[in-house]
Write a protein that holds these residues in place. Sequence first.
Motif, short mmCIF file in Angstrom:
data_model
loop_
_atom_site.label_atom_id
_atom_site.label_comp_id
_atom_site.label_asym_id
_atom_site.label_seq_id
_atom_site.Cartn_x
_atom_site.Cartn_y
_atom_site.Cartn_z
N MET A 1 7.29 -2.41 34.77
CA MET A 1 8.26 -1.95 35.74
C MET A 1 9.45 -1.37 34.99
SD MET A 1 10.10 -3.17 39.07
CE MET A 1 8.66 -3.97 39.55
N PRO A 2 9.88 -0.15 35.36
CA PRO A 2 11.05 0.42 34.70
C PRO A 2 12.30 -0.39 35.03
CG PRO A 2 10.32 1.79 36.54
CD PRO A 2 9.32 0.70 36.39
N THR A 3 13.13 -0.57 34.01
CA THR A 3 14.33 -1.39 34.14
C THR A 3 15.53 -0.65 33.57
OG1 THR A 3 12.98 -3.38 33.89
CG2 THR A 3 15.35 -3.63 33.54
N ALA A 4 16.68 -0.78 34.20
CA ALA A 4 17.94 -0.24 33.70
C ALA A 4 18.94 -1.39 33.63
CB ALA A 4 18.46 0.87 34.61
N LEU A 5 19.59 -1.52 32.47
CA LEU A 5 20.55 -2.59 32.25
C LEU A 5 21.96 -2.01 32.14
CD1 LEU A 5 18.59 -4.53 29.48
CD2 LEU A 5 18.56 -4.94 31.95
N PHE A 6 22.88 -2.61 32.85
CA PHE A 6 24.27 -2.19 32.82
C PHE A 6 25.12 -3.41 32.45
CE2 PHE A 6 22.12 0.72 35.63
CZ PHE A 6 22.63 1.96 35.26
N CYS B 1 17.25 -2.82 38.46
CA CYS B 1 18.58 -2.68 37.86
C CYS B 1 19.23 -4.05 37.74
CB CYS B 1 19.46 -1.77 38.71
SG CYS B 1 18.97 -0.05 38.64
N LEU B 2 19.70 -4.35 36.55
CA LEU B 2 20.43 -5.58 36.29
C LEU B 2 21.81 -5.21 35.78
CD1 LEU B 2 17.69 -7.61 34.39
CD2 LEU B 2 18.17 -7.60 36.83
N ILE C 1 23.95 -9.66 38.45
CA ILE C 1 23.44 -9.22 39.74
C ILE C 1 22.29 -8.25 39.51
CG2 ILE C 1 25.58 -9.56 41.01
CD1 ILE C 1 26.10 -6.54 40.65
N GLY C 2 21.50 -8.01 40.53
CA GLY C 2 20.44 -7.04 40.37
C GLY C 2 19.58 -6.89 41.60
N GLY C 3 18.61 -6.01 41.46
CA GLY C 3 17.67 -5.76 42.52
C GLY C 3 16.87 -4.51 42.24
#
Length: 164
Positions: free
Chosen positions: A1-6, A116-117, A154-156
């Motif tokens: 699953m593609p993930t983006a971290l901020f 996104c996290l 947080i994320g989703g």
Amino acid sequence: MPTALFEFRHARGVGHFGYVAPKGAPLDEIPEEPQIEGAILFGMRRLQPEVSDLCSIPGWELHEIPDEQPKLDPHYGYAYSRLELRTPDGEIYSRTWVPHDPEWAAAALHHGYVMCLCGVELGIRGLYAMTDAQHTPRMRHESFRRGCALGLTIGGLVAYVDHR
């Protein structure tokens, strides 16, 4: 699953690179961090240390925008993407630049969403002057778990919008 971290470089309510509890503060008290609390008002979910199931966050979007770096291209061959996490009203919540990864983008297009996290401690950055080799996977995982336990993560699942 593609993930983006901020991972926030400076959190307004908790300081630089992570949360340090003040002396005498109860450990079960969730610190207030305006960036986190504002995102929750727009539908993001606070994550628990044992992330098992993320839900779709209606209205949020992750935009991937080409961001060429002409000074770097001839030397390194990099093509960058600007990732913008946008709130349901279209405002930019967070932004980061990453080398463009065609496989990641293809997976995001296929799924139509990205995990996104966001938070203060996601395990991306180590302590000051620590190299990536010194910042072990175990240390990264522990940092992520601490951020979740403190309520600072947080994320989703967020809709993916491709601008390439």
